[in-house]
Design a protein around this motif. Structure first.
Motif, PDB file in Angstrom:
ATOM      1  N   LEU A 140       0.724  -1.368  -0.180  1.00 36.34           N
ATOM      2  CA  LEU A 140       0.130  -0.060   0.167  1.00 36.34           C
ATOM      3  C   LEU A 140       0.923   1.359   0.213  1.00 36.34           C
ATOM      4  N   ILE A 141       2.194   1.700   0.793  1.00 39.47           N
ATOM      5  CA  ILE A 141       2.339   2.297   0.545  1.00 39.47           C
ATOM      6  C   ILE A 141       3.146   2.604  -0.980  1.00 39.47           C
ATOM      7  N   SER A 142       4.095   1.581  -1.451  1.00 34.01           N
ATOM      8  CA  SER A 142       4.392   1.820  -2.226  1.00 34.01           C
ATOM      9  C   SER A 142       3.599   2.123  -3.839  1.00 34.01           C
ATOM     10  N   LYS A 143       2.637   1.866  -3.592  1.00 30.19           N
ATOM     11  CA  LYS A 143       1.714   2.086  -4.175  1.00 30.19           C
ATOM     12  C   LYS A 143       1.128   3.942  -4.164  1.00 30.19           C
ATOM     13  N   LEU A 144       0.923   4.231  -2.678  1.00 30.54           N
ATOM     14  CA  LEU A 144       1.083   5.857  -2.439  1.00 30.54           C
ATOM     15  C   LEU A 144       1.902   6.807  -2.980  1.00 30.54           C
ATOM     16  N   GLY A 145       3.161   5.576  -3.703  1.00 34.31           N
ATOM     17  CA  GLY A 145       4.258   7.069  -3.965  1.00 34.31           C
ATOM     18  C   GLY A 145       5.313   6.861  -3.333  1.00 34.31           C
ATOM     19  N   MET A 146       5.190   6.487  -1.997  1.00 34.20           N
ATOM     20  CA  MET A 146       6.280   6.265  -1.155  1.00 34.20           C
ATOM     21  C   MET A 146       7.079   5.537  -1.005  1.00 34.20           C
ATOM     22  N   LYS A 147       8.522   5.269  -1.467  1.00 32.75           N
ATOM     23  CA  LYS A 147       9.272   3.499  -1.404  1.00 32.75           C
ATOM     24  C   LYS A 147       9.962   3.137  -0.303  1.00 32.75           C
ATOM     25  N   ASN A 148       9.662   2.118   0.130  1.00 28.15           N
ATOM     26  CA  ASN A 148      10.428   1.824   1.129  1.00 28.15           C
ATOM     27  C   ASN A 148      10.988   0.752   0.146  1.00 28.15           C
ATOM     28  N   LEU A 149      12.558   1.074   0.634  1.00 24.78           N
ATOM     29  CA  LEU A 149      13.488   0.671  -0.371  1.00 24.78           C
ATOM     30  C   LEU A 149      13.991  -1.097   1.116  1.00 24.78           C
ATOM     31  N   SER A 150      13.343  -1.087   2.070  1.00 26.47           N
ATOM     32  CA  SER A 150      13.561  -2.562   2.593  1.00 26.47           C
ATOM     33  C   SER A 150      12.491  -3.258   2.946  1.00 26.47           C
ATOM     34  N   LYS A 151      11.482  -3.236   1.840  1.00 33.41           N
ATOM     35  CA  LYS A 151      10.290  -3.662   1.393  1.00 33.41           C
ATOM     36  C   LYS A 151      10.895  -5.068   1.302  1.00 33.41           C
ATOM     37  N   GLY A 152      10.103  -6.350   2.131  1.00 36.43           N
ATOM     38  CA  GLY A 152      10.360  -8.106   2.146  1.00 36.43           C
ATOM     39  C   GLY A 152      12.197  -8.194   3.323  1.00 36.43           C
ATOM     40  N   VAL A 153      12.502  -7.096   3.655  1.00 35.03           N
ATOM     41  CA  VAL A 153      13.220  -8.066   4.220  1.00 35.03           C
ATOM     42  C   VAL A 153      13.526  -8.448   6.020  1.00 35.03           C
ATOM     43  N   LYS A 154      13.743  -9.000   6.080  1.00 40.46           N
ATOM     44  CA  LYS A 154      14.057  -8.757   7.801  1.00 40.46           C
ATOM     45  C   LYS A 154      15.240  -9.135   7.921  1.00 40.46           C
ATOM     46  N   VAL A 155      15.691  -8.823   9.048  1.00 39.69           N
ATOM     47  CA  VAL A 155      17.212  -8.314   9.331  1.00 39.69           C
ATOM     48  C   VAL A 155      17.281  -8.601  10.831  1.00 39.69           C
ATOM     49  N   ASP A 156      17.865  -9.938  11.386  1.00 35.70           N
ATOM     50  CA  ASP A 156      18.055  -9.670  12.981  1.00 35.70           C
ATOM     51  C   ASP A 156      19.483  -9.964  12.935  1.00 35.70           C
ATOM     52  N   VAL A 157      19.738  -9.136  14.267  1.00 33.56           N
ATOM     53  CA  VAL A 157      21.819  -9.086  14.033  1.00 33.56           C
ATOM     54  C   VAL A 157      21.825  -9.461  16.125  1.00 33.56           C
ATOM     55  N   LEU A 158      22.566 -10.360  16.293  1.00 35.35           N
ATOM     56  CA  LEU A 158      22.511 -10.800  17.231  1.00 35.35           C
ATOM     57  C   LEU A 158      24.313 -11.334  17.710  1.00 35.35           C
ATOM     58  N   GLU A 159      24.770 -10.286  18.364  1.00 32.26           N
ATOM     59  CA  GLU A 159      26.400 -10.080  19.253  1.00 32.26           C
ATOM     60  C   GLU A 159      27.350 -10.206  17.657  1.00 32.26           C
ATOM     61  N   GLY A 160      26.687  -9.330  16.847  1.00 33.52           N
ATOM     62  CA  GLY A 160      27.323  -8.847  15.351  1.00 33.52           C
ATOM     63  C   GLY A 160      26.967  -9.881  14.406  1.00 33.52           C
ATOM     64  N   VAL A 161      26.334 -11.068  14.609  1.00 33.37           N
ATOM     65  CA  VAL A 161      26.775 -12.141  13.873  1.00 33.37           C
ATOM     66  C   VAL A 161      24.704 -11.717  13.003  1.00 33.37           C
ATOM     67  N   VAL A 162      25.268 -11.777  11.864  1.00 36.04           N
ATOM     68  CA  VAL A 162      23.844 -10.802  10.893  1.00 36.04           C
ATOM     69  C   VAL A 162      23.096 -12.580   9.829  1.00 36.04           C
ATOM     70  N   THR A 163      21.342 -12.632  10.579  1.00 42.49           N
ATOM     71  CA  THR A 163      20.619 -13.592   9.319  1.00 42.49           C
ATOM     72  C   THR A 163      19.798 -11.946   8.505  1.00 42.49           C
ATOM     73  N   VAL A 164      20.177 -12.939   7.176  1.00 42.84           N
ATOM     74  CA  VAL A 164      18.979 -11.877   6.667  1.00 42.84           C
ATOM     75  C   VAL A 164      17.669 -13.261   6.530  1.00 42.84           C
ATOM     76  N   SER A 165      16.463 -12.496   6.081  1.00 42.86           N
ATOM     77  CA  SER A 165      15.666 -13.077   5.415  1.00 42.86           C
ATOM     78  C   SER A 165      15.081 -12.042   4.769  1.00 42.86           C
ATOM     79  N   LEU A 166      15.204 -13.071   2.900  1.00 36.50           N
ATOM     80  CA  LEU A 166      14.162 -12.238   2.148  1.00 36.50           C
ATOM     81  C   LEU A 166      13.356 -12.811   1.302  1.00 36.50           C
ATOM     82  N   ALA A 167      12.408 -11.369   0.871  1.00 34.24           N
ATOM     83  CA  ALA A 167      10.821 -12.230  -0.236  1.00 34.24           C
ATOM     84  C   ALA A 167      11.474 -11.780  -1.441  1.00 34.24           C
ATOM     85  N   LEU A 168      11.268 -12.423  -2.399  1.00 30.23           N
ATOM     86  CA  LEU A 168      11.010 -12.266  -3.685  1.00 30.23           C
ATOM     87  C   LEU A 168      10.334 -12.613  -4.164  1.00 30.23           C
TER      88      LEU A 168
END
Length: 127
Positions: free
Chosen positions: A52-80
């Motif tokens: 909905l946000i993207s249809k309103l013209g506002m761009k959310n560059l991080s959509k579809g991405v979930k980031v978890d950082v635990l003690e300097g180690v990153v887990t990235v989950s992407l929806a493509l």
């Protein structure tokens, strides 16, 4: 690499120069941009709010991405959303490698996992 209340992570702490912190939103944007650079990736897939946000013209560059950082180690989950007629296995492997390299090179954080969910396949417009 302590996490504070605003989802920022300390990536450098030099007593003579100061501290460098990075927000998880920045890591998510880096991951999304790296993923969309891979040929065969049509777009990031977001949830209903992001769509909905993207249809309103506002761009959310991080959509579809979930980031978890635990003690300097990153887990990235992407929806493509992938383009039709590309190998899902090849594209996924290239995205995982590109995202891992981009996040590690730009932030100095270690990437443990890059998980990919293929949310859809987009056909090219036949005009």
């Amino acid at each position: 690499m302590a996490k504070d209340e605003r989802n920022t992570y300390s990536i450098q702490n030099d007593s003579s120069l100061g501290e460098v912190k990075i927000a998880d939103e920045v890591v998510a944007i880096i991951a999304a941009l790296a993923a969309t650079e891979v040929e065969g990736v049509a777009s990031m897939a977001g949830n209903i709010t992001n769509e909905l946000i993207s249809k309103l013209g506002m761009k959310n560059l991080s959509k579809g991405v979930k980031v978890d950082v635990l003690e300097g180690v990153v887990t990235v989950s992407l929806a493509l959303n992938l383009k039709y007629n590309y190998s899902i296995m090849e594209i996924s492997s290239k995205v995982q490698e590109k995202v891992k390299n981009a996040v590690e090179n730009m932030t100095g954080l270690e990437v443990a996992d890059v998980n990919i969910k293929v949310a859809g396949v987009e056909m090219e417009n036949q005009e």
